[in-house]
Design an enzyme around this catalytic site. Structure first.
Site, PDB file in Angstrom:
ATOM      1  N   SER A 119     -13.720  -3.572   1.417  1.00 32.17           N
ATOM      2  CA  SER A 119     -14.665  -2.837   0.546  1.00 32.17           C
ATOM      3  C   SER A 119     -16.114  -3.113   0.942  1.00 32.17           C
ATOM      4  O   SER A 119     -16.950  -3.433   0.086  1.00 32.17           O
ATOM      5  CB  SER A 119     -14.429  -3.195  -0.926  1.00 32.17           C
ATOM      6  OG  SER A 119     -13.138  -2.836  -1.342  1.00 32.17           O
ATOM      7  N   PRO A 120     -16.458  -2.974   2.236  1.00 36.84           N
ATOM      8  CA  PRO A 120     -17.806  -3.316   2.685  1.00 36.84           C
ATOM      9  C   PRO A 120     -18.891  -2.335   2.261  1.00 36.84           C
ATOM     10  O   PRO A 120     -20.074  -2.633   2.411  1.00 36.84           O
ATOM     11  CB  PRO A 120     -17.658  -3.346   4.214  1.00 36.84           C
ATOM     12  CG  PRO A 120     -16.558  -2.367   4.489  1.00 36.84           C
ATOM     13  CD  PRO A 120     -15.594  -2.538   3.347  1.00 36.84           C
ATOM     14  N   GLY A 173     -18.882  -1.184  -0.935  1.00 40.84           N
ATOM     15  CA  GLY A 173     -18.902  -1.273  -2.395  1.00 40.84           C
ATOM     16  C   GLY A 173     -18.073  -0.230  -3.109  1.00 40.84           C
ATOM     17  O   GLY A 173     -18.447   0.223  -4.182  1.00 40.84           O
ATOM     18  N   ARG A 174     -16.922   0.154  -2.512  1.00 41.52           N
ATOM     19  CA  ARG A 174     -16.043   1.163  -3.121  1.00 41.52           C
ATOM     20  C   ARG A 174     -16.817   2.460  -3.404  1.00 41.52           C
ATOM     21  O   ARG A 174     -16.638   3.090  -4.427  1.00 41.52           O
ATOM     22  CB  ARG A 174     -15.369   0.625  -4.381  1.00 41.52           C
ATOM     23  CG  ARG A 174     -14.611  -0.686  -4.145  1.00 41.52           C
ATOM     24  CD  ARG A 174     -13.899  -1.161  -5.396  1.00 41.52           C
ATOM     25  NE  ARG A 174     -13.452  -2.537  -5.259  1.00 41.52           N
ATOM     26  CZ  ARG A 174     -12.318  -2.942  -4.648  1.00 41.52           C
ATOM     27  NH1 ARG A 174     -11.531  -2.033  -4.130  1.00 41.52           N
ATOM     28  NH2 ARG A 174     -12.003  -4.215  -4.561  1.00 41.52           N
ATOM     29  N   TYR A 201       0.840  -1.186   0.000  1.00 43.41           N
ATOM     30  CA  TYR A 201       0.000   0.000   0.000  1.00 43.41           C
ATOM     31  C   TYR A 201       0.884   1.248   0.000  1.00 43.41           C
ATOM     32  O   TYR A 201       1.497   1.609   0.999  1.00 43.41           O
ATOM     33  CB  TYR A 201      -0.921   0.034   1.214  1.00 43.41           C
ATOM     34  CG  TYR A 201      -1.999  -1.026   1.230  1.00 43.41           C
ATOM     35  CD1 TYR A 201      -2.285  -1.793   0.101  1.00 43.41           C
ATOM     36  CD2 TYR A 201      -2.756  -1.261   2.372  1.00 43.41           C
ATOM     37  CE1 TYR A 201      -3.272  -2.755   0.113  1.00 43.41           C
ATOM     38  CE2 TYR A 201      -3.751  -2.218   2.396  1.00 43.41           C
ATOM     39  CZ  TYR A 201      -4.017  -2.965   1.263  1.00 43.41           C
ATOM     40  OH  TYR A 201      -4.996  -3.920   1.295  1.00 43.41           O
ATOM     41  N   HIS A 211      -1.124 -12.122   0.944  1.00 40.73           N
ATOM     42  CA  HIS A 211      -1.962 -11.215   0.150  1.00 40.73           C
ATOM     43  C   HIS A 211      -2.453 -11.899  -1.132  1.00 40.73           C
ATOM     44  O   HIS A 211      -3.623 -11.787  -1.506  1.00 40.73           O
ATOM     45  CB  HIS A 211      -1.142  -9.971  -0.193  1.00 40.73           C
ATOM     46  CG  HIS A 211      -1.961  -8.754  -0.442  1.00 40.73           C
ATOM     47  ND1 HIS A 211      -1.432  -7.483  -0.421  1.00 40.73           N
ATOM     48  CD2 HIS A 211      -3.273  -8.592  -0.726  1.00 40.73           C
ATOM     49  CE1 HIS A 211      -2.378  -6.601  -0.677  1.00 40.73           C
ATOM     50  NE2 HIS A 211      -3.504  -7.253  -0.878  1.00 40.73           N
TER      51      HIS A 211
END
Length: 334
Positions: free
Chosen positions: A207-208, A210-211, A56, A128
């Site tokens: 991404s809970p 949905g981005r 990241y 990952h």
């Protein structure tokens, strides 16, 4: 703040965590002070889990977490449960991405991660992405040795199939599996939700919201145009983008009728899907983070859950969740 456990005998953490990809510039420009402000807010809200990765921002996310912890003095080790990930590598000459699960790579990268975090150990270390040259049994054995070394307390895998989880669990208990899971991505319900529950493995949902599609202010096409990864994602490319924005209107209205933000309702729904599920939303905004925390403390009835799922039924989203290139690495199991 509700609590959940990272694995059978793992650390107790808050029911939601922080997805620290947002501490790099992945979803737009940010800086260290903004990230530190978000971590301070998290502590105020009782959020005790942070999820990061060595890739990241090329280590930026881990470094920012480390500088925040360093400012906390003697209490630094008691504030957050820290998870990081490893396995995505880049050729220094060509810049091409590849996957490496070899013992030498995992050990070397863990030392770099600990140095950036300014810690002697971390609570959770994920693979990952799996590489094709290393069996999941072999990589699990390597992770077991890292636990024995004291540098990690537990380990997990990101985006693996239920069958792969069972193979790893036959060697050693897997504390967590990370997967995209939300009202817009329901595929984990085809085996992964059930298998993680059976094995006592935490299902950490990235991404809970949905981005941004499951929020009151989804990203605009103009904003998406400046995000290299998202502008290649099928759900954010026309005509899918406009169709998804339209499909979410009733959900946003439902959330408002229930006195919640859309993001808060999306988090509340996910937490109610299983006591072993831990969403890790990422954001650069303190205001948005407070909406997410609000959702973690909401109680939903069975009737509420049915209404939510009738409003956004399985399969409502337009477009695949990944492009062809983005699908390289995650295990497809259904």
């Amino acid at each position: 703040m509700k609590q959940r456990r990272l694995g059978k005998n793992g650390t107790m953490v808050s029911a939601i965590g922080i997805g620290a990809m947002s501490f790099s510039n992945f979803y737009g420009e940010t800086n260290e002070s903004e990230s530190h402000r978000l971590m301070s807010t998290a502590l105020d809200q009782g959020v005790t889990h942070i999820d990061t990765a060595n890739v990241y921002g090329g280590g930026v996310s881990e470094t920012v977490i480390g500088t925040f912890l360093a400012k906390q003095g003697a209490r630094r080790n008691d504030l957050f449960s820290i998870a990081s990930k490893v396995g995505i590598a880049k050729d220094p000459e060509t810049g091409k991405r590849y996957f490496d699960n070899s013992p030498a790579y995992l050990i070397a990268e863990l030392d770099k991660t600990l140095a950036r975090l300014q810690l002697d150990s971390i609570d959770l270390y994920y693979i990952h992405r799996r590489d094709a040259q290393t069996s999941i049994e072999d990589v699990t054995e390597t992770l077991v040795e890292l636990v024995k070394s004291g540098k990690i307390k537990s380990f997990g895998f990101s985006e693996i199939a239920p069958a792969s989880l069972r193979r790893a669990d036959a060697i050693h208990h897997v504390a967590a599996v990370q997967s995209e899971y939300s009202l817009s991505v329901r595929s984990p319900e085809m085996g992964l939700v059930q298998t993680t529950k059976e094995l006592g493995t935490a299902l950490v949902a990235f991404s809970p919201v949905g981005r941004s599609l499951l929020t009151d202010n989804p990203l605009t096409l103009d904003a998406i145009s400046g995000m290299e990864w998202l502008r290649q994602n099928p759900r954010f490319i026309e005509p899918n983008y406009s169709a998804n924005i339209k499909a979410g209107i009733n959900f946003r209205n439902l959330a408002a009728d229930m006195g919640l933000s859309a993001a808060g309702l999306a988090i509340a729904w996910l937490i109610h899907k299983g006591e072993h599920i831990i969403p890790i939303p990422g954001t650069r905004s303190v205001a948005h983070f407070l909406e997410l925390c609000e959702g973690a403390n909401v109680s939903l009835s069975d009737t509420d859950m049915r209404i939510i799922e009738d409003t956004l039924p399985i399969g409502w989203a337009h477009g695949d969740r990944y492009s062809t290139q983005q699908w390289v690495g995650p295990e497809i199991y259904c």
